[in-house]
Design a protein around this motif. Structure first.
Motif, PDB file in Angstrom:
ATOM      1  N   HIS A  72      30.700   1.059 -19.412  1.00  0.00           N
ATOM      2  CA  HIS A  72      30.625   2.471 -18.975  1.00  0.00           C
ATOM      3  C   HIS A  72      29.433   2.648 -18.026  1.00  0.00           C
ATOM      4  O   HIS A  72      29.444   3.486 -17.140  1.00  0.00           O
ATOM      5  CB  HIS A  72      30.491   3.399 -20.187  1.00  0.00           C
TER       6      HIS A  72
ATOM      7  N   ILE B 211      35.280  -1.525 -22.405  1.00  0.00           N
ATOM      8  CA  ILE B 211      34.072  -1.611 -23.232  1.00  0.00           C
ATOM      9  C   ILE B 211      34.048  -2.978 -23.947  1.00  0.00           C
ATOM     10  O   ILE B 211      34.929  -3.287 -24.757  1.00  0.00           O
ATOM     11  CB  ILE B 211      34.070  -0.455 -24.275  1.00  0.00           C
TER      12      ILE B 211
ATOM     13  N   GLY C   4      35.630   3.205 -21.153  1.00  0.00           N
ATOM     14  CA  GLY C   4      34.607   2.793 -20.178  1.00  0.00           C
ATOM     15  C   GLY C   4      34.444   3.854 -19.102  1.00  0.00           C
ATOM     16  O   GLY C   4      33.327   4.163 -18.657  1.00  0.00           O
TER      17      GLY C   4
END
Ligand code: GCU
Length: 422
Positions: free
Chosen positions: A331, A292, A361
């Motif tokens: 993600h 992320i 993610g």
């Protein structure tokens, strides 16, 4: 000389500046809000597979194309001339058949040759095949003196006998520990290997590799939201897949796109773009892969854009230290692979890649998989070391550093077996 030194100095200062901001402290992660996976740009809540596939998914693909990796030219579905360099080599004492193929792409008066090395379990029709790029040429992946050396540019690496940007015999087998070919073959899988520098040498230079084949008159580099190197590598993997699908021994195989690190970023983007990949694996893919971006732990958008500007579209630079402005986070990249199984792997000491961010993610891609009624990781808490999860989004964290180990492959094989079983 003086100007060279001052340029070098400036680059080092810039890098040091970017590096000094690196954070590894979880308690310093600032609160962030991820872009909503299941809400369209116009605000519509996405509740069905149909809405996902017709509205939200194409929107997200476009955002990654325009803002992050850069768009692959439509004409790039180029058909290569195929030259079979070796048809049926005997490998692993007869347990495997080795093929070597050259894909020759020609356009704009330029030619690009991509070598494919394929090992298939002897006597087994259409085995599932792992397809993966390597960093130092196909000959580096195995102790096999019959593997042809690629003439493409390679970064120097003295330990591998590479001093003039050319792969030499010294590179043979140097990365064999990352590619347990025998284990793969014994498990009933094939392996197709490609040197990533055949498709696009990994340097900030757009005069080589695949890009120039698609330039307009006078163009010297891709436009601001056109393909960087990661998109180019994703493109090349799909061309290898075209070949495998055209070859009777693999035409009905299942195809698993695997990549480590920058090539893990590539496997995720390649898997998102090309639905013919049946399963996708990203090992230690970190920033620009599955981690992320908004967490800003380890490598950040600014750092990666400073060190490796050629990997992404130029447009991605505008998010340097502006992660919260990004219309996507990673993600959403994983979600594009749904409903196909995806496997994410992290290593404890690979903090640069942000293992917790890699898990998140993967985890935050779950809503897309759940639309298809698939099982996803149960908790947002990263699993313990060596406790793999093999739901449709799979994950493990192993001890050790940035690498590909036997343990990783044992998981890739077990996960693939479970999910590709008919
Ligand atoms: C560097 C880079 C990473 C990348 C890695 C690799 O560490 O910063 O983003 O994943 O190289 O490809 O090995």
């Amino acid at each position: 000389m003086k100007s060279f030194l001052s340029i070098l100095f400036t680059i080092l200062i810039m890098k040091a500046g970017a590096q000094s901001k690196v954070n590894y402290d979880e308690s310093k992660v600032e609160p962030y809000t991820l872009p909503e996976l299941l809400r369209s740009a116009s605000g519509q809540e996405i509740k069905t597979v149909k809405e996902w596939e017709s509205i939200r998914r194409p929107e997200i693909v476009r955002l990654f194309e325009e803002e992050v990796y850069g768009k692959i030219p439509a004409e790039a579905q180029l058909k290569p001339n195929i030259e079979i360099l070796e048809k049926e080599g005997t490998a692993l004492h007869g347990k495997a058949v080795r093929q070597q193929i050259a894909l020759d792409f020609e356009r704009n008066g330029r030619r690009l040759r991509v070598h494919l090395l394929v090992y298939l379990p002897a006597g087994q029709d259409n085995p599932p095949v792992f397809v993966g790029y390597n960093f130092y040429g196909n000959a580096s992946i195995a102790e096999d003196e019959n593997i042809l050396l690629s003439p493409s540019w390679v970064p120097n690496k003295k330990e591998f006998g590479i001093t003039e940007n050319q792969i030499t015999d010294g590179a043979r087998g140097q990365r064999a520990h990352r590619w347990p070919v025998e284990k793969i073959i014994d498990s009933g899988f094939g392996l197709a290997a490609i040197y990533y520098g055949d498709v696009d040498p990994d340097r900030d230079d757009f005069s080589d590799g695949i890009h120039p084949l698609f330039y307009e008159e006078g163009q010297t580099k891709p436009g601001p939201s056109e393909w960087g190197a990661i998109s180019a590598w994703a493109w090349g993997a799909s061309r290898a897949l075209d070949y495998l699908k055209s070859e009777p021994a693999t035409a009905n195989s299942k195809y698993i796109l695997f990549g480590h690190s920058r090539l893990g970023k590539t496997s995720l983007w390649g898997g998102a773009l090309d639905k013919r990949w049946d399963l996708v694996i990203a090992n230690n893919s970190g920033c620009g892969g599955v981690a992320i971006s908004r967490r800003k732990i380890g490598e950040t958008v600014e750092v990666i854009n400073t060190s490796f500007p050629h990997w992404f579209a130029d447009r991605f630079q505008k998010y340097n230290d502006q992660e919260s402005e990004m219309p996507v986070d990673q993600h959403m990249l994983v979600a594009l692979i749904a409903p196909r199984p995806v496997y994410i792997s992290s290593a404890v000491e690979d903090r640069w890649a942000d293992p917790v961010g890699e898990y998140l993610g993967a985890y935050y891609a779950s809503p897309a998989y759940q639309l298809y009624g698939l099982e996803t990781p149960a908790s947002d808490q990263q699993p313990s070391v060596s406790e793999p999860i093999h739901t449709s989004i799979g994950y493990h964290l192993r001890p050790g550093g940035h690498d590909v180990t036997d343990y990783d492959w044992e998981q890739f094989i077990a996960f693939s077996r479970k999910h590709l079983r008919k």
